[in-house]
Scaffold this active site. Structure first.
Site, short mmCIF file in Angstrom:
data_model
loop_
_atom_site.label_atom_id
_atom_site.label_comp_id
_atom_site.label_asym_id
_atom_site.label_seq_id
_atom_site.Cartn_x
_atom_site.Cartn_y
_atom_site.Cartn_z
N HIS A 1 5.85 1.06 -10.39
CA HIS A 1 5.53 0.73 -9.00
C HIS A 1 6.14 -0.62 -8.66
CE1 HIS A 1 2.70 4.03 -8.80
NE2 HIS A 1 2.27 3.64 -9.97
N LEU A 2 6.62 -0.71 -7.44
CA LEU A 2 7.13 -2.00 -6.96
C LEU A 2 5.98 -3.00 -6.83
CD1 LEU A 2 9.11 -0.03 -4.41
CD2 LEU A 2 10.30 -1.79 -5.72
N SER A 3 4.90 -2.54 -6.23
CA SER A 3 3.76 -3.43 -5.97
C SER A 3 2.77 -3.35 -7.14
CB SER A 3 3.06 -3.03 -4.67
OG SER A 3 2.52 -1.72 -4.78
N ARG B 1 10.57 -0.53 5.04
CA ARG B 1 9.15 -0.18 4.92
C ARG B 1 8.36 -1.37 4.37
NH1 ARG B 1 6.58 3.46 0.05
NH2 ARG B 1 4.46 3.51 0.85
N ARG C 1 -5.76 2.94 -4.72
CA ARG C 1 -4.49 2.85 -5.45
C ARG C 1 -4.69 2.45 -6.91
NH1 ARG C 1 -0.60 3.11 -1.25
NH2 ARG C 1 -1.43 2.18 0.64
N ALA D 1 2.64 7.58 -3.33
CA ALA D 1 1.23 7.93 -3.10
C ALA D 1 0.78 9.12 -3.95
CB ALA D 1 1.01 8.22 -1.62
N TYR E 1 7.08 -4.47 -0.34
CA TYR E 1 8.07 -3.75 -1.15
C TYR E 1 9.44 -4.41 -1.21
CZ TYR E 1 4.54 -0.05 -0.86
OH TYR E 1 3.37 0.67 -0.94
N PRO F 1 7.47 10.00 -2.35
CA PRO F 1 7.48 9.91 -0.89
C PRO F 1 7.54 8.49 -0.36
CG PRO F 1 5.30 10.49 -1.71
CD PRO F 1 6.24 10.60 -2.88
N ASN F 2 8.29 8.36 0.71
CA ASN F 2 8.45 7.13 1.50
C ASN F 2 9.30 6.07 0.81
OD1 ASN F 2 6.80 7.92 3.79
ND2 ASN F 2 5.08 7.81 2.38
N HIS G 1 -1.57 8.81 -7.00
CA HIS G 1 -3.02 8.72 -6.88
C HIS G 1 -3.69 10.07 -6.59
CE1 HIS G 1 -1.67 4.63 -6.61
NE2 HIS G 1 -1.10 4.84 -5.43
N GLU H 1 5.60 5.19 -15.85
CA GLU H 1 5.17 5.09 -14.44
C GLU H 1 5.58 3.72 -13.91
OE1 GLU H 1 1.02 6.04 -13.72
OE2 GLU H 1 0.95 4.59 -12.09
N ASP I 1 0.82 17.71 -14.22
CA ASP I 1 1.04 18.92 -15.02
C ASP I 1 2.52 19.14 -15.30
OD1 ASP I 1 -1.67 19.36 -15.07
OD2 ASP I 1 -1.65 21.00 -13.62
N ASN J 1 8.45 6.72 -10.10
CA ASN J 1 7.59 6.08 -9.10
C ASN J 1 7.17 7.20 -8.15
OD1 ASN J 1 6.26 4.74 -7.12
ND2 ASN J 1 7.86 3.20 -6.75
C1 DQA Z 1 4.05 2.43 -4.74
C2 DQA Z 1 2.53 2.18 -4.66
C3 DQA Z 1 1.82 3.39 -4.05
O1 DQA Z 1 0.42 3.14 -3.97
C4 DQA Z 1 2.35 3.67 -2.66
O2 DQA Z 1 1.75 4.82 -2.13
C5 DQA Z 1 3.84 3.77 -2.63
C6 DQA Z 1 4.63 2.80 -3.39
C7 DQA Z 1 4.79 1.19 -5.26
O3 DQA Z 1 5.94 1.37 -5.69
O4 DQA Z 1 4.28 0.08 -5.21
O5 DQA Z 1 4.40 4.59 -1.93
O6 DQA Z 1 4.27 3.49 -5.66
#
Ligand code: DQA
Length: 158
Positions: free
Chosen positions: A107-109, A25, A118, A84, A30, A17-18, A87, A105, A94, A81
């Site tokens: 993540h950008l951040s 964003r 997080r 959210a 990011y 999501p997002n 978490h 896994e 599953d 990725n």
């Molecule tokens: C994220 C980190 C997550 O905590 C956040 O909810 C995101 C982006 C990242 O790529 O840094 O949507 O997955």
């Protein structure tokens, strides 16, 4: 005389999501690159390496589960990725475990340098590896790691 068939590794890249909003964003966190740009870079790298790569994004937990289930017989590994949902989502955990596929896994951040909620991932302990904090480069590094291990035919622990 024997012959061997070299089968190209196939990877699913899944964005949660997002992440469709990348570029606009919270660019301080990011970056300014869009999701389409990230996907295009991964596809270009995969083509060069002879890897099969498909990318998908959804804002919906169930749709992500559906995509993971549909990919389970089709790919050799998953780069995820989960945004959210990382978490919160037992359903994604599953679904990934049900495939029995190796996944990384991403993540950008650097999620460990952010809010405490997080720091917890419901996926990380089952992942082959976790890459975070390198912006769009996180995906590239994670893909290289996953493909290298798959091509070596090992789980990375030996
Ligand atoms: C994220 C980190 C997550 O905590 C956040 O909810 C995101 C982006 C990242 O790529 O840094 O949507 O997955």
């Amino acid at each position: 005389m024997g012959c061997s068939i070299i089968k190209a590794v196939k990877i699913l890249v899944l964005h949660g999501p997002n992440l469709n909003l990348l570029g606009t964003r919270e660019p301080g966190l990011y970056g300014h690159g869009t999701l389409a740009e990230i996907d295009a870079q991964l596809v270009a790298w995969a083509e060069e390496r002879g890897i099969g790569l498909s990318c998908a994004q959804s804002n919906h937990e169930g749709a992500l589960v559906d995509t993971i289930q549909a990919a389970s017989q089709r790919v050799d590994g998953i780069l995820i990725n989960a945004g959210a949902y990382t978490h919160t989502s037992i359903a994604l955990r599953d679904a990934l475990l049900a495939t029995a596929l190796p996944f990384v896994e991403v993540h950008l951040s650097n999620i460990h340098a952010r809010e405490p909620f997080r720091h917890r991932s419901l996926l990380a302990d089952q992942a082959m590896g976790v890459v975070c904090g390198f912006g769009a480069l996180s995906y590239q590094l994670a893909l290289e790691g996953l493909v290298t291990v798959l091509e070596q035919g090992s789980d990375g622990n030996n």
